[in-house]
Enzyme design. Structure first.
Site, PDB file in Angstrom:
ATOM      1  N   HIS A  49       0.819  -1.216   0.000  1.00  0.00           N
ATOM      2  CA  HIS A  49       0.000   0.000   0.000  1.00  0.00           C
ATOM      3  C   HIS A  49       0.849   1.262   0.000  1.00  0.00           C
ATOM      4  CE1 HIS A  49      -3.978  -1.695   0.372  1.00  0.00           C
ATOM      5  NE2 HIS A  49      -3.560  -2.517   1.313  1.00  0.00           N
ATOM      6  N   ARG A 309      -8.916 -10.777   8.869  1.00  0.00           N
ATOM      7  CA  ARG A 309      -8.141  -9.676   9.432  1.00  0.00           C
ATOM      8  C   ARG A 309      -8.151  -9.783  10.953  1.00  0.00           C
ATOM      9  NH1 ARG A 309     -12.106  -8.022   5.664  1.00  0.00           N
ATOM     10  NH2 ARG A 309     -11.357  -6.794   3.910  1.00  0.00           N
ATOM     11  N   ILE A 333      -2.527  -6.706  13.952  1.00  0.00           N
ATOM     12  CA  ILE A 333      -1.820  -6.325  12.718  1.00  0.00           C
ATOM     13  C   ILE A 333      -2.717  -6.631  11.511  1.00  0.00           C
ATOM     14  CG2 ILE A 333       0.348  -6.431  11.441  1.00  0.00           C
ATOM     15  CD1 ILE A 333       0.721  -5.421  14.316  1.00  0.00           C
ATOM     16  N   CYS A 402       0.147 -26.472 -15.969  1.00  0.00           N
ATOM     17  CA  CYS A 402      -0.498 -25.151 -16.050  1.00  0.00           C
ATOM     18  C   CYS A 402       0.507 -24.031 -15.766  1.00  0.00           C
ATOM     19  CB  CYS A 402      -1.625 -25.025 -15.038  1.00  0.00           C
ATOM     20  SG  CYS A 402      -2.938 -26.212 -15.223  1.00  0.00           S
TER      21      CYS A 402
HETATM   22  C1  LIG Z   1      -8.521  -9.854   3.743  1.00  0.00           C
HETATM   23  C2  LIG Z   1      -7.188  -9.222   4.043  1.00  0.00           C
HETATM   24  C3  LIG Z   1      -6.588  -8.366   3.125  1.00  0.00           C
HETATM   25  C4  LIG Z   1      -5.366  -7.772   3.418  1.00  0.00           C
HETATM   26  N1  LIG Z   1      -4.720  -7.053   2.462  1.00  0.00           N
HETATM   27  C5  LIG Z   1      -3.508  -6.505   2.737  1.00  0.00           C
HETATM   28  C6  LIG Z   1      -2.797  -5.809   1.736  1.00  0.00           C
HETATM   29  O1  LIG Z   1      -3.181  -5.786   0.573  1.00  0.00           O
HETATM   30  N2  LIG Z   1      -1.650  -5.177   2.084  1.00  0.00           N
HETATM   31  C7  LIG Z   1      -1.177  -5.178   3.366  1.00  0.00           C
HETATM   32  O2  LIG Z   1      -0.181  -4.526   3.639  1.00  0.00           O
HETATM   33  N3  LIG Z   1      -1.805  -5.906   4.327  1.00  0.00           N
HETATM   34  C8  LIG Z   1      -2.931  -6.572   4.034  1.00  0.00           C
HETATM   35  N4  LIG Z   1      -3.576  -7.320   4.969  1.00  0.00           N
HETATM   36  C9  LIG Z   1      -2.977  -7.446   6.295  1.00  0.00           C
HETATM   37  C10 LIG Z   1      -1.891  -8.497   6.342  1.00  0.00           C
HETATM   38  O3  LIG Z   1      -2.261  -9.654   5.636  1.00  0.00           O
HETATM   39  C11 LIG Z   1      -1.641  -8.825   7.803  1.00  0.00           C
HETATM   40  O4  LIG Z   1      -1.420  -7.625   8.486  1.00  0.00           O
HETATM   41  C12 LIG Z   1      -0.450  -9.719   8.016  1.00  0.00           C
HETATM   42  O5  LIG Z   1      -0.490 -10.847   7.189  1.00  0.00           O
HETATM   43  C13 LIG Z   1      -0.427 -10.129   9.474  1.00  0.00           C
HETATM   44  O6  LIG Z   1       0.664 -10.972   9.676  1.00  0.00           O
HETATM   45  P1  LIG Z   1       0.877 -11.681  11.074  1.00  0.00           P
HETATM   46  O7  LIG Z   1       2.200 -12.318  11.007  1.00  0.00           O
HETATM   47  O8  LIG Z   1       0.616 -10.706  12.176  1.00  0.00           O
HETATM   48  O9  LIG Z   1      -0.313 -12.724  11.190  1.00  0.00           O
HETATM   49  P2  LIG Z   1      -0.471 -14.185  10.586  1.00  0.00           P
HETATM   50  O10 LIG Z   1      -0.003 -14.270   9.200  1.00  0.00           O
HETATM   51  O11 LIG Z   1      -1.885 -14.570  10.847  1.00  0.00           O
HETATM   52  O12 LIG Z   1       0.505 -15.052  11.468  1.00  0.00           O
HETATM   53  C14 LIG Z   1       0.263 -15.374  12.815  1.00  0.00           C
HETATM   54  C15 LIG Z   1       0.787 -16.758  13.059  1.00  0.00           C
HETATM   55  O13 LIG Z   1       0.686 -17.086  14.433  1.00  0.00           O
HETATM   56  C16 LIG Z   1       0.406 -18.458  14.538  1.00  0.00           C
HETATM   57  N5  LIG Z   1      -0.152 -18.755  15.857  1.00  0.00           N
HETATM   58  C17 LIG Z   1      -1.355 -18.358  16.338  1.00  0.00           C
HETATM   59  N6  LIG Z   1      -1.549 -18.865  17.573  1.00  0.00           N
HETATM   60  C18 LIG Z   1      -0.446 -19.578  17.876  1.00  0.00           C
HETATM   61  C19 LIG Z   1      -0.071 -20.355  18.998  1.00  0.00           C
HETATM   62  N7  LIG Z   1      -0.872 -20.502  20.080  1.00  0.00           N
HETATM   63  N8  LIG Z   1       1.132 -20.978  18.989  1.00  0.00           N
HETATM   64  C20 LIG Z   1       1.960 -20.861  17.913  1.00  0.00           C
HETATM   65  N9  LIG Z   1       1.628 -20.156  16.816  1.00  0.00           N
HETATM   66  C21 LIG Z   1       0.452 -19.508  16.797  1.00  0.00           C
HETATM   67  C22 LIG Z   1      -0.580 -18.689  13.406  1.00  0.00           C
HETATM   68  O14 LIG Z   1      -0.681 -20.052  13.053  1.00  0.00           O
HETATM   69  C23 LIG Z   1      -0.011 -17.822  12.307  1.00  0.00           C
HETATM   70  O15 LIG Z   1       0.842 -18.534  11.437  1.00  0.00           O
HETATM   71  C24 LIG Z   1      -4.765  -7.984   4.687  1.00  0.00           C
HETATM   72  C25 LIG Z   1      -5.353  -8.871   5.589  1.00  0.00           C
HETATM   73  C26 LIG Z   1      -6.521  -9.525   5.241  1.00  0.00           C
HETATM   74  C27 LIG Z   1      -7.065 -10.551   6.162  1.00  0.00           C
END
Ligand SMILES: Cc1cc2nc3c(=O)[nH]c(=O)nc-3n(C[C@H](O)[C@H](O)[C@H](O)COP(=O)(O)OP(=O)(O)OC[C@H]3O[C@@H](n4cnc5c(N)ncnc54)[C@H](O)[C@@H]3O)c2cc1C
Length: 487
Positions: A49, A309, A333, A402
């Protein structure tokens, strides 16, 4: 005993781990799932973004551009796939004010590549746009990336630089004992001086384990439609409608690999991990996107999917050392978390330093990671036919027709420090099974290579269970759209 234990191997946990691996620190990532990048990081819009949409008074506003500016360098180092395509927020109104407000906000956030353009310039940038667009906010440096490849690349590089990763370990308890933490998972116990909670949708539950309950995660789902490769080629930028209270609205974009992607919508009435898709929602997304770009052909649909999200009850990122010294929350996040992730990682390193972590440079830190996938145009079928028919182990053999994935690319993906136990994991690293047939042809061929490389049977139960998620298929969408037309 580890210096830092990171919970969660999404884009946030892996970015922090890789950043920490620049120093002589002992770092462990604990992840409950079978692979890295299995949460929100694998199912989102994949947009880098601009950084104009969120208010400067929020961390989301202040960190987005800081993160975005690092994508070019990071992609040169880690080769995960990023392209600066630019983005447009289009308006059909004569009134430019909403766009001016966004621009003002962007300037407060430090952006220097925004402009408001009129219909003629919009046509030059996006000749295929159907919209009766009068004005648009153009952000030159926004772009698209391959988010799961980015997390995989971060994890691979962190591991190469000394970080340890424990997959299939669900954190179930955390206890502070004097100046260290005991982190208990369903597989064992780990000790660390600092804990970073990057657990996405479960970050509130992890936080409560140490008695910090000042926020909640309020999941909000977003559904998407992905079309076959090449359908995104006529679209040059990321095209947004004017944002609403629920977010940035339905967007139209090409993915990094040239698939048309439309979505997401927003729904708060969901279970934390319900990634099913719904024909009414998918059809609505299709209709909204069509008002921007009317050449969308539903017959070219290959997959619908949902991302969830991890919105916090503060509606902002929560990045702070908590009242429990040494326990750092990196929670809530939601978007633009992917874009902000490099800046979030830097912020967390600062917090760890302030909390007493000594950081001494790792002289052996190697920032580079070779790509697995080299983006290239697909060849006509008759030029690759012979290579598909080659026997297992032959040089130049194509496994997935593919996406024209070579056997040697799959072999490479399997030997990079993370054991890849699923076809889904191979898919995200190589694109095998990601094409038109969605794996009907190549799944058994992928398994064959995995079994030979690892010398063991691949247990298909994880892939079967996860592909069983209730997702709208092309025929269901086509029938539904027909029924709407008949009404
Ligand atoms: C629909 C949607 C559209 C989006 N579009 C964008 C975009 O275009 N651009 C942008 O910048 N951002 C976007 N985002 C936001 C972005 O995808 C997220 O902010 C980002 O992926 C968050 O990363 P994370 O590592 O915090 O979470 P996650 O990727 O969810 O990782 C968290 C990890 O913690 C693990 N976990 C949870 N509980 C435990 C536990 N008890 N023990 C061990 N492990 C655990 C999970 O298994 C997971 O792998 C979007 C999000 C969504 C949902």
């Amino acid at each position: 005993m580890y210096d830092v234990i990171i919970i969660g191997a999404g884009i946030i946990g892996t970015n922090i781990a890789r950043e920490l691996s620049r120093y002589n620190t002992k770092v462990l990532i604990i992840e409950k799932d079978i692979d890295v990048s299995m949460g929100a990081t694998k199912a989102n819009s994949a947009i880098v973004h601009g950084g104009y949409a969120e208010s400067h008074s929020t961390l989301r506003g202040r960190l987005c551009y800081k993160g975005r500016k690092q994508f070019k360098r990071l992609n040169e180092e880690l080769n995960f796939g990023f392209e600066e395509t630019g983005s447009l927020v289009v308006s059909t109104e004569d009134d430019k004010e909403p766009l001016e407000k966004l621009m003002e906000n962007g300037i407060k956030n430090g952006l220097d590549d925004l402009s408001i353009i009129g219909s003629e310039e919009i046509r030059e940038i996006e000749p295929e746009l159907t919209h009766d667009a009068k004005w648009a906010l153009y952000c030159k440096g926004a772009g698209v990336c391959s988010p799961y490849e980015m997390a995989i690349a971060m994890a691979e590089n962190a591991i190469k630089n000394g970080v340890k990763l424990e997959l299939e370990n669900e954190v179930i308890d955390i206890e502070k004992i004097e100046d260290r933490f005991k982190v208990t998972t369903d597989k064992g116990e780990y000790y660390g001086k600092y804990v970073v909670n990057a657990a996405g949708l479960y970050s509130d539950k992890i936080s409560k384990m140490v008695g910090v309950d000042n926020f909640e995660i309020l999941p909000r789902s977003g559904e998407y439609i992905l079309f076959t490769r090449g359908t995104g080629d006529p679209i040059n930028t990321v095209i947004f409608q004017l944002p609403t209270k629920l977010g940035k609205g339905v967007l139209v974009t090409s993915t990094y690999y040239g698939n048309l992607l439309i979505g997401p919508d927003a729904n708060d009435e969901i279970e934390r991990e319900d990634t099913s898709t719904h024909v009414e929602r998918i059809a609505k997304i299709y209709q909204q996107a069509k008002s921007l770009y009317d050449k969308i052909n539903p017959k070219q649909f290959i997959r619908s999917f949902t991302g969830i999200r991890a919105r916090s009850s503060t509606n902002d990122f929560i990045i702070e050392e908590t009242k429990v010294k040494g326990f750092i929350n990196v929670a809530g996040i939601q978007s633009p978390g992917l874009t902000s992730s490099p800046a979030i990682a830097e912020m967390v390193i600062g917090i760890l330093q302030d909390a007493g972590l000594k950081l001494e440079e790792n002289p052996n830190f190697d920032p580079y990671r070779k790509p697995i996938i080299i983006k290239k145009p697909l060849k006509p079928f008759n030029e690759i036919k012979d290579k598909i028919e080659l026997p297992l182990g032959s040089e130049g053999r194509i496994v997935c027709r593919c996406e024209q994935v070579l056997e040697e690319e799959i072999v490479d993906a399997l030997h990079r420090g993370i054991k890849v136990k699923t076809i889904d994991g191979v898919k995200r690293r190589t694109r095998a099974t990601m094409g038109w047939c969605q794996g009907d042809f190549c799944k058994p061929r992928v398994i064959e290579v995995m079994e030979r490389e690892y010398g063991e049977k691949i247990d298909p139960s994880y892939d079967i269970e996860h592909s069983g998620v209730n997702r709208v298929q092309k025929s269901e969408l086509l029938d539904y759209l027909n029924s709407l037309e008949e009404e």
